[in-house]
Motif scaffolding. Structure first.
Motif, PDB file in Angstrom:
ATOM      1  N   ALA A 181      -2.515  -0.002   9.101  1.00 28.49           N
ATOM      2  CA  ALA A 181      -1.181   0.584   9.237  1.00 28.49           C
ATOM      3  C   ALA A 181      -0.358   0.320   7.980  1.00 28.49           C
ATOM      4  CB  ALA A 181      -0.483   0.006  10.465  1.00 28.49           C
ATOM      5  N   ALA A 182      -0.422  -0.923   7.470  1.00 28.90           N
ATOM      6  CA  ALA A 182       0.325  -1.271   6.261  1.00 28.90           C
ATOM      7  C   ALA A 182      -0.200  -0.497   5.053  1.00 28.90           C
ATOM      8  CB  ALA A 182       0.228  -2.773   6.009  1.00 28.90           C
ATOM      9  N   LEU A 183      -1.527  -0.305   4.995  1.00 30.45           N
ATOM     10  CA  LEU A 183      -2.112   0.448   3.883  1.00 30.45           C
ATOM     11  C   LEU A 183      -1.640   1.901   3.914  1.00 30.45           C
ATOM     12  CD1 LEU A 183      -4.026   0.449   1.479  1.00 30.45           C
ATOM     13  CD2 LEU A 183      -5.898   1.004   3.059  1.00 30.45           C
ATOM     14  N   SER A 184      -1.555   2.491   5.100  1.00 35.79           N
ATOM     15  CA  SER A 184      -1.048   3.864   5.226  1.00 35.79           C
ATOM     16  C   SER A 184       0.386   3.948   4.743  1.00 35.79           C
ATOM     17  CB  SER A 184      -1.142   4.321   6.688  1.00 35.79           C
ATOM     18  OG  SER A 184      -2.472   4.330   7.140  1.00 35.79           O
ATOM     19  N   PHE A 185       1.192   2.979   5.143  1.00 37.53           N
ATOM     20  CA  PHE A 185       2.586   2.920   4.688  1.00 37.53           C
ATOM     21  C   PHE A 185       2.653   2.810   3.167  1.00 37.53           C
ATOM     22  CE2 PHE A 185       6.214   0.306   3.425  1.00 37.53           C
ATOM     23  CZ  PHE A 185       7.278   0.995   3.989  1.00 37.53           C
ATOM     24  N   ASP A 186       1.809   1.954   2.598  1.00 42.43           N
ATOM     25  CA  ASP A 186       1.828   1.711   1.157  1.00 42.43           C
ATOM     26  C   ASP A 186       1.376   2.941   0.374  1.00 42.43           C
ATOM     27  OD1 ASP A 186       2.602  -0.216  -0.705  1.00 42.43           O
ATOM     28  OD2 ASP A 186       0.546  -0.787  -1.122  1.00 42.43           O
ATOM     29  N   ILE A 187       0.453   3.706   0.926  1.00 41.06           N
ATOM     30  CA  ILE A 187       0.009   4.938   0.265  1.00 41.06           C
ATOM     31  C   ILE A 187       1.179   5.910   0.127  1.00 41.06           C
ATOM     32  CG2 ILE A 187      -1.409   7.010   0.573  1.00 41.06           C
ATOM     33  CD1 ILE A 187      -3.581   5.172   1.729  1.00 41.06           C
ATOM     34  N   GLY A 188       2.006   5.985   1.167  1.00 42.14           N
ATOM     35  CA  GLY A 188       3.194   6.834   1.097  1.00 42.14           C
ATOM     36  C   GLY A 188       4.159   6.360   0.031  1.00 42.14           C
ATOM     37  N   VAL A 189       4.312   5.038  -0.085  1.00 41.64           N
ATOM     38  CA  VAL A 189       5.194   4.457  -1.106  1.00 41.64           C
ATOM     39  C   VAL A 189       4.704   4.825  -2.501  1.00 41.64           C
ATOM     40  CG1 VAL A 189       6.003   2.292  -2.127  1.00 41.64           C
ATOM     41  CG2 VAL A 189       5.939   2.548   0.365  1.00 41.64           C
ATOM     42  N   ILE A 190       3.409   4.654  -2.733  1.00 44.24           N
ATOM     43  CA  ILE A 190       2.834   4.935  -4.050  1.00 44.24           C
ATOM     44  C   ILE A 190       2.913   6.422  -4.371  1.00 44.24           C
ATOM     45  CG2 ILE A 190       0.663   4.923  -5.364  1.00 44.24           C
ATOM     46  CD1 ILE A 190       0.003   2.282  -4.039  1.00 44.24           C
ATOM     47  N   LEU A 191       2.762   7.265  -3.363  1.00 46.38           N
ATOM     48  CA  LEU A 191       2.897   8.713  -3.586  1.00 46.38           C
ATOM     49  C   LEU A 191       4.299   9.051  -4.074  1.00 46.38           C
ATOM     50  CD1 LEU A 191       1.734  11.551  -3.428  1.00 46.38           C
ATOM     51  CD2 LEU A 191       2.390  11.632  -1.010  1.00 46.38           C
ATOM     52  N   VAL A 194      -0.620   0.466 -13.727  1.00 48.89           N
ATOM     53  CA  VAL A 194       0.545  -0.141 -13.070  1.00 48.89           C
ATOM     54  C   VAL A 194       0.458   0.064 -11.560  1.00 48.89           C
ATOM     55  CG1 VAL A 194       3.047  -0.039 -12.776  1.00 48.89           C
ATOM     56  CG2 VAL A 194       2.076   0.063 -15.071  1.00 48.89           C
ATOM     57  N   LEU A 195       0.214   1.296 -11.127  1.00 50.59           N
ATOM     58  CA  LEU A 195       0.152   1.607  -9.700  1.00 50.59           C
ATOM     59  C   LEU A 195      -1.069   0.971  -9.043  1.00 50.59           C
ATOM     60  CD1 LEU A 195       1.271   5.361  -9.659  1.00 50.59           C
ATOM     61  CD2 LEU A 195       2.614   3.345  -9.037  1.00 50.59           C
ATOM     62  N   ALA A 196      -2.189   0.940  -9.751  1.00 43.63           N
ATOM     63  CA  ALA A 196      -3.398   0.326  -9.197  1.00 43.63           C
ATOM     64  C   ALA A 196      -3.203  -1.175  -8.997  1.00 43.63           C
ATOM     65  CB  ALA A 196      -4.592   0.594 -10.118  1.00 43.63           C
ATOM     66  N   THR A 197      -2.585  -1.829  -9.985  1.00 44.61           N
ATOM     67  CA  THR A 197      -2.298  -3.268  -9.861  1.00 44.61           C
ATOM     68  C   THR A 197      -1.345  -3.513  -8.707  1.00 44.61           C
ATOM     69  OG1 THR A 197      -2.561  -3.524 -12.257  1.00 44.61           O
ATOM     70  CG2 THR A 197      -1.446  -5.306 -11.081  1.00 44.61           C
ATOM     71  N   TYR A 198      -0.338  -2.657  -8.606  1.00 46.62           N
ATOM     72  CA  TYR A 198       0.626  -2.742  -7.502  1.00 46.62           C
ATOM     73  C   TYR A 198      -0.082  -2.657  -6.153  1.00 46.62           C
ATOM     74  CZ  TYR A 198       4.274  -0.969  -4.336  1.00 46.62           C
ATOM     75  OH  TYR A 198       5.103  -0.770  -3.269  1.00 46.62           O
ATOM     76  N   LEU A 199      -1.023  -1.716  -6.031  1.00 46.10           N
ATOM     77  CA  LEU A 199      -1.743  -1.534  -4.774  1.00 46.10           C
ATOM     78  C   LEU A 199      -2.640  -2.733  -4.470  1.00 46.10           C
ATOM     79  CD1 LEU A 199      -2.550   0.202  -2.369  1.00 46.10           C
ATOM     80  CD2 LEU A 199      -4.259   1.319  -3.826  1.00 46.10           C
ATOM     81  N   VAL A 200      -3.341  -3.250  -5.480  1.00 47.70           N
ATOM     82  CA  VAL A 200      -4.236  -4.390  -5.277  1.00 47.70           C
ATOM     83  C   VAL A 200      -3.448  -5.619  -4.816  1.00 47.70           C
ATOM     84  CG1 VAL A 200      -5.748  -6.034  -6.443  1.00 47.70           C
ATOM     85  CG2 VAL A 200      -5.999  -3.585  -6.885  1.00 47.70           C
ATOM     86  N   VAL A 201      -2.329  -5.882  -5.465  1.00 43.29           N
ATOM     87  CA  VAL A 201      -1.500  -7.025  -5.061  1.00 43.29           C
ATOM     88  C   VAL A 201      -0.964  -6.819  -3.651  1.00 43.29           C
ATOM     89  CG1 VAL A 201       0.582  -8.359  -5.587  1.00 43.29           C
ATOM     90  CG2 VAL A 201      -0.872  -7.552  -7.439  1.00 43.29           C
ATOM     91  N   ASP A 202      -0.578  -5.597  -3.337  1.00 43.76           N
ATOM     92  CA  ASP A 202      -0.087  -5.298  -1.990  1.00 43.76           C
ATOM     93  C   ASP A 202      -1.164  -5.524  -0.936  1.00 43.76           C
ATOM     94  OD1 ASP A 202       2.495  -4.765  -2.601  1.00 43.76           O
ATOM     95  OD2 ASP A 202       2.436  -2.616  -2.215  1.00 43.76           O
TER      96      ASP A 202
END
Length: 230
Positions: free
Chosen positions: A37-47, A158-166
């Protein structure tokens, strides 16, 4: 190329730990609804971040400066964010927690899509995010001669690092799930709602009193270096 990547990684870390409504809602979602659920939320943020980046890249800096400093946009985004926080808080008051452990409902495909949309909108209405990406374009773009390939690698990192840390943040927050009683979940959600309201009010204030806030920020920046280290 590798230099661009190494320069981008610290920025990704900084972005992942930048405190804001998205940061707290992500932790809440991971702790209460789980990793997927959190990953789905984060995908929307990154988009939303990716769209802001495209706007910053394909538009003139002069136009973007006018957009990001437009008080109406700050007020509009702040009102939406504040309204969302108030509605979430009022909804919680109507649903007081029970003592027994609630039944965990399995999320459907539409739930995951809804979480992605929620992440997108919560990030997109914050006009300050546009200013952040615009600043990175202005600072790092000329250093890369505005070459599309180098910019793609840089901001992609930048976005990939952001996603990995998230992802690591989500996994840590998920471990709290078994410790969350109904009362704790209720209080957790209430705190998140209040935080969203606070950030919404800050956005509205930026739109209503831009000069006063700039003066206060400038005064704080002047005083900080004078503070002795302990």
């Amino acid at each position: 190329m590798f230099q661009d990547i190494f320069t981008a990684i610290p920025l990704g870390f900084f972005l992942a730990f930048l405190l804001g409504p998205v940061f707290f809602v992500l932790l809440e979602t991971a702790a209460i609804k789980g990793f997927r659920a959190a990953l789905s939320f984060d995908i929307g943020v990154i988009l939303a971040d990716a769209i802001f980046l495209l706007i910053a890249y394909f538009s003139t800096s002069k136009l973007l400066e006018r957009i990001k400093d437009d008080p109406a946009l700050f007020i509009f985004g702040g009102v939406i964010m504040t309204t969302y926080g108030v509605m979430a808080f009022m909804k919680l008051k109507k649903a007081l927690p029970q003592e027994e452990q609630p039944e965990i409902r399995k999320l459907s495909k539409s739930d995951y899509i809804g979480l992605a949309v929620k992440g997108f909108l919560l990030n997109f209405i914050n006009i300050g995010v546009l200013g952040f990406w615009l600043g990175l374009i202005i600072v790092f773009g000329p250093k890369m001669d505005m070459q599309p390939n180098r910019l793609l690698v840089f901001f992609g990192t930048v976005l990939a690092t952001y996603l990995v840390v998230d992802v690591f943040k989500m996994l840590l927050a998920k471990k709290l799930n078994h410790k969350l009683t109904p009362v704790r979940i209720f209080n957790f959600k209430r705190i998140i709602s209040i935080i969203i309201i606070i950030f919404g009010v800050i956005l509205i204030s930026q739109g209503l009193f831009p000069s006063e806030l700039d003066a206060l920020k400038h005064e704080l920046e002047e005083r900080i270096p004078e503070t002795p280290l302990k």
